[in-house]
Design a protein around this motif. Structure first.
Motif, PDB file in Angstrom:
ATOM      1  N   VAL A  29       0.783  -1.193  -0.108  1.00 15.31           N
ATOM      2  CA  VAL A  29      -0.168  -0.171   0.317  1.00 15.31           C
ATOM      3  C   VAL A  29       0.776   1.225   0.205  1.00 15.31           C
ATOM      4  CG1 VAL A  29      -1.715   1.349   1.187  1.00 15.31           C
ATOM      5  CG2 VAL A  29      -2.010  -1.223   0.937  1.00 15.31           C
ATOM      6  N   ARG A  30       1.783   1.429   0.832  1.00 13.23           N
ATOM      7  CA  ARG A  30       2.783   2.471   0.928  1.00 13.23           C
ATOM      8  C   ARG A  30       3.432   2.642  -0.528  1.00 13.23           C
ATOM      9  NH1 ARG A  30       5.853   1.584   6.942  1.00 13.23           N
ATOM     10  NH2 ARG A  30       4.257   2.496   8.062  1.00 13.23           N
ATOM     11  N   LEU A  31       3.905   1.685  -1.002  1.00 10.01           N
ATOM     12  CA  LEU A  31       4.607   1.975  -2.310  1.00 10.01           C
ATOM     13  C   LEU A  31       3.524   2.402  -3.392  1.00 10.01           C
ATOM     14  CD1 LEU A  31       6.685  -1.217  -2.302  1.00 10.01           C
ATOM     15  CD2 LEU A  31       7.654   0.878  -2.030  1.00 10.01           C
ATOM     16  N   HIS A  32       2.440   1.803  -3.370  1.00 13.81           N
ATOM     17  CA  HIS A  32       1.294   2.173  -4.490  1.00 13.81           C
ATOM     18  C   HIS A  32       1.087   3.758  -4.319  1.00 13.81           C
ATOM     19  CE1 HIS A  32       0.361  -1.074  -7.083  1.00 13.81           C
ATOM     20  NE2 HIS A  32       0.581  -1.919  -5.938  1.00 13.81           N
ATOM     21  N   LYS A  33       0.993   4.189  -3.175  1.00 17.59           N
ATOM     22  CA  LYS A  33       0.540   5.449  -2.620  1.00 17.59           C
ATOM     23  C   LYS A  33       1.784   6.418  -3.097  1.00 17.59           C
ATOM     24  CE  LYS A  33      -3.576   4.689  -0.988  1.00 17.59           C
ATOM     25  NZ  LYS A  33      -4.835   5.016  -1.594  1.00 17.59           N
ATOM     26  N   ALA A  34       3.236   6.090  -2.717  1.00 24.90           N
ATOM     27  CA  ALA A  34       4.015   6.817  -3.250  1.00 24.90           C
ATOM     28  C   ALA A  34       4.370   6.886  -4.595  1.00 24.90           C
ATOM     29  CB  ALA A  34       5.501   6.073  -2.635  1.00 24.90           C
ATOM     30  N   HIS A  35       3.829   5.746  -5.388  1.00 26.81           N
ATOM     31  CA  HIS A  35       3.853   5.784  -6.924  1.00 26.81           C
ATOM     32  C   HIS A  35       2.904   6.798  -7.299  1.00 26.81           C
ATOM     33  CE1 HIS A  35       3.257   4.522 -10.870  1.00 26.81           C
ATOM     34  NE2 HIS A  35       4.360   3.740 -11.037  1.00 26.81           N
ATOM     35  N   GLU A  36       1.764   7.081  -6.787  1.00 27.22           N
ATOM     36  CA  GLU A  36       0.669   8.111  -7.222  1.00 27.22           C
ATOM     37  C   GLU A  36       1.499   9.626  -6.895  1.00 27.22           C
ATOM     38  OE1 GLU A  36      -2.662   7.547  -5.285  1.00 27.22           O
ATOM     39  OE2 GLU A  36      -3.072   5.235  -5.703  1.00 27.22           O
TER      40      GLU A  36
ATOM     41  N   GLU B 196      12.815  -1.242  -2.532  1.00 20.73           N
ATOM     42  CA  GLU B 196      11.695  -2.123  -2.565  1.00 20.73           C
ATOM     43  C   GLU B 196      10.397  -1.563  -3.738  1.00 20.73           C
ATOM     44  OE1 GLU B 196      10.125  -1.711   1.646  1.00 20.73           O
ATOM     45  OE2 GLU B 196      11.602  -3.278   1.992  1.00 20.73           O
ATOM     46  N   PHE B 197      10.732  -0.433  -4.050  1.00 21.45           N
ATOM     47  CA  PHE B 197       9.963   0.198  -5.081  1.00 21.45           C
ATOM     48  C   PHE B 197      10.185  -0.469  -6.203  1.00 21.45           C
ATOM     49  CE2 PHE B 197       8.721   3.290  -8.664  1.00 21.45           C
ATOM     50  CZ  PHE B 197       7.690   3.802  -7.919  1.00 21.45           C
ATOM     51  N   LYS B 198      11.742  -0.715  -6.786  1.00 20.58           N
ATOM     52  CA  LYS B 198      11.857  -1.140  -7.997  1.00 20.58           C
ATOM     53  C   LYS B 198      11.552  -2.550  -7.902  1.00 20.58           C
ATOM     54  CE  LYS B 198      15.745  -1.328 -11.144  1.00 20.58           C
ATOM     55  NZ  LYS B 198      17.220  -0.884 -11.384  1.00 20.58           N
ATOM     56  N   ARG B 199      11.671  -3.449  -6.901  1.00 19.81           N
ATOM     57  CA  ARG B 199      11.339  -4.584  -6.950  1.00 19.81           C
ATOM     58  C   ARG B 199       9.917  -4.892  -7.119  1.00 19.81           C
ATOM     59  NH1 ARG B 199      12.471  -5.938  -1.298  1.00 19.81           N
ATOM     60  NH2 ARG B 199      14.707  -5.904  -1.953  1.00 19.81           N
ATOM     61  N   LEU B 200       8.984  -4.130  -6.654  1.00 14.54           N
ATOM     62  CA  LEU B 200       7.539  -4.196  -6.991  1.00 14.54           C
ATOM     63  C   LEU B 200       7.241  -3.556  -8.316  1.00 14.54           C
ATOM     64  CD1 LEU B 200       4.510  -4.821  -5.715  1.00 14.54           C
ATOM     65  CD2 LEU B 200       4.393  -2.310  -5.133  1.00 14.54           C
ATOM     66  N   PHE B 201       7.712  -2.486  -8.799  1.00 12.65           N
ATOM     67  CA  PHE B 201       7.268  -2.163  -9.978  1.00 12.65           C
ATOM     68  C   PHE B 201       8.277  -2.352 -11.239  1.00 12.65           C
ATOM     69  CE2 PHE B 201       5.321   0.743  -6.771  1.00 12.65           C
ATOM     70  CZ  PHE B 201       4.117   0.745  -7.073  1.00 12.65           C
ATOM     71  N   GLY B 202       9.343  -2.783 -10.823  1.00 11.80           N
ATOM     72  CA  GLY B 202      10.345  -3.101 -12.034  1.00 11.80           C
ATOM     73  C   GLY B 202      11.071  -2.062 -12.563  1.00 11.80           C
ATOM     74  N   TYR B 203      11.052  -0.743 -11.954  1.00  9.85           N
ATOM     75  CA  TYR B 203      11.735   0.479 -12.330  1.00  9.85           C
ATOM     76  C   TYR B 203      11.991   0.958 -11.227  1.00  9.85           C
ATOM     77  CZ  TYR B 203       6.663   1.837 -12.988  1.00  9.85           C
ATOM     78  OH  TYR B 203       5.565   1.934 -12.581  1.00  9.85           O
ATOM     79  N   SER B 204      12.670   2.217 -11.406  1.00 14.79           N
ATOM     80  CA  SER B 204      13.266   2.925  -9.969  1.00 14.79           C
ATOM     81  C   SER B 204      12.055   3.999  -9.989  1.00 14.79           C
ATOM     82  CB  SER B 204      14.534   3.648 -10.332  1.00 14.79           C
ATOM     83  OG  SER B 204      14.548   4.665 -11.422  1.00 14.79           O
ATOM     84  N   PRO B 205      11.977   4.573  -8.734  1.00 13.82           N
ATOM     85  CA  PRO B 205      11.022   5.728  -8.355  1.00 13.82           C
ATOM     86  C   PRO B 205      11.284   6.993  -9.351  1.00 13.82           C
ATOM     87  CG  PRO B 205      12.019   4.868  -6.485  1.00 13.82           C
ATOM     88  CD  PRO B 205      12.840   4.364  -7.503  1.00 13.82           C
ATOM     89  N   ALA B 206      12.540   7.302  -9.783  1.00 17.74           N
ATOM     90  CA  ALA B 206      12.887   8.314 -10.780  1.00 17.74           C
ATOM     91  C   ALA B 206      12.334   8.058 -12.049  1.00 17.74           C
ATOM     92  CB  ALA B 206      14.432   8.602 -10.883  1.00 17.74           C
ATOM     93  N   GLU B 207      11.981   6.993 -12.344  1.00 18.47           N
ATOM     94  CA  GLU B 207      11.360   6.356 -13.774  1.00 18.47           C
ATOM     95  C   GLU B 207       9.910   6.670 -13.690  1.00 18.47           C
ATOM     96  OE1 GLU B 207      14.363   3.348 -16.018  1.00 18.47           O
ATOM     97  OE2 GLU B 207      13.596   2.846 -13.834  1.00 18.47           O
ATOM     98  N   ALA B 208       9.235   6.778 -12.348  1.00 23.12           N
ATOM     99  CA  ALA B 208       7.900   6.702 -12.538  1.00 23.12           C
ATOM    100  C   ALA B 208       7.338   7.950 -12.812  1.00 23.12           C
ATOM    101  CB  ALA B 208       7.337   6.332 -11.031  1.00 23.12           C
ATOM    102  N   SER B 209       8.109   9.202 -12.657  1.00 22.34           N
ATOM    103  CA  SER B 209       7.612  10.510 -12.777  1.00 22.34           C
ATOM    104  C   SER B 209       7.347  10.852 -14.064  1.00 22.34           C
ATOM    105  CB  SER B 209       8.674  11.487 -11.947  1.00 22.34           C
ATOM    106  OG  SER B 209       9.990  11.310 -12.796  1.00 22.34           O
TER     107      SER B 209
END
Length: 289
Positions: free
Chosen positions: A242-249, A276-289
């Protein structure tokens, strides 16, 4: 072979969803889904929802279990669940689906009027997710609901009534056990549902499994076992997702930089968050923006 009703549902979805993506409608909680190409598994955090497949195939991956849902079937998610989901396009035809958020207040109101039906449910589902077959009655409701979405006047007059009927027909059908189990507030499912809601809305706060178990009037070991049986995750794994999904948003909407998003959802370490973000989504937080 597809029935005339199935073909009518596909035609209406094609008209209502001419472009790819998740398309909101003027009826709150109702979303049209279209994908023109096959998509690999991706992490999702699904709120309680009914997803009716009209064309193509989707698969939900929850731990070691795989839930296939295809035309003539629907997925029902009765508690907020983090899982992986992919989309398969067949014969060059787009995947088409209709998603309806479950109104739990409406579910309990209907169950109060369906005492005989609710009491007839003898076995609780092992997961807060199930796949069920569409019956002719539910097909009829779906066809009328899609027709309603094409007319502003019908939407205003009939939309809420059709959503109520849809919930009722699902409760009556094979997928209804997934919802009917939540009526047993003195059993295990109701308190676990409340625990899921607590974690989904208060994810930034420190987690105490002992406190959650006490609130559910269960021992810690029994609570842990029941929580995992319903969601496929331990309470800590669930909170992390849940935390990782909320951060992704937050990051995707460019509302917060990476480090700030990590702290906003309850992480004390930005580096741990990134791993942990990259483990879940397959890419780094920087690539999510």
């Amino acid at each position: 072979m597809a029935s005339a009703s199935d073909e009518a549902i596909v035609r209406r979805l094609l008209a209502l969803a001419p472009r790819e993506g998740d398309i909101g409608t003027r009826l709150p909680g109702v979303t049209l889904m279209r994908a023109n190409s096959t998509r690999p598994p991706s992490a999702v955090l699904q709120s309680p929802t009914i997803v009716v497949m009209a064309q193509g195939l989707k698969r939900g991956f929850l731990g070691s279990e795989v839930f296939h849902y295809q035309p003539g079937q629907y997925l029902i998610v009765s508690v907020p669940l983090p899982f992986y989901c992919d989309t398969i396009v067949k014969d060059g035809e787009p995947m088409l689906a209709l998603a309806v958020e479950i109104d739990m207040g409406l579910v309990f109101d209907l169950l109060a009027k369906m005492q005989a039906t609710a009491a007839a449910s003898v076995e609780l589902p092992s997961r807060g997710m199930a796949v069920a077959e569409l019956d002719d009655t539910l097909r009829d409701v779906l066809e009328r609901l899609l027709a309603c979405l094409a007319s502003n006047e019908e939407l205003a007059v009939l939309g809420p009534q059709l959503l109520r009927e849809l919930h009722y027909r699902v409760l009556q059908g094979a997928g209804g056990d997934c919802l009917r189990s939540l009526a047993s507030w003195h059993g295990r499912r109701g308190p676990i549902f409340l625990a899921c809601e607590y974690l989904r809305t208060r994810y930034a706060e420190p987690l105490s499994v002992d406190a959650l178990a006490k609130e559910a009037a269960m021992s810690t070991s029994s609570f842990h076992k029941a929580f995992k049986a319903l969601t496929g995750h331990s309470p800590i794994q669930y909170l992390k997702a849940v935390r990782l999904h909320k951060a992704h948003e937050l990051i995707a909407r460019q509302e917060s930089p990476v480090a700030q998003a990590a702290f906003a959802v309850g992480y004390a370490s930005a580096s741990q968050f990134s791993r942990e973000f990259k483990r879940l989504f397959g890419y780094s937080p920087a690539e999510a923006s």
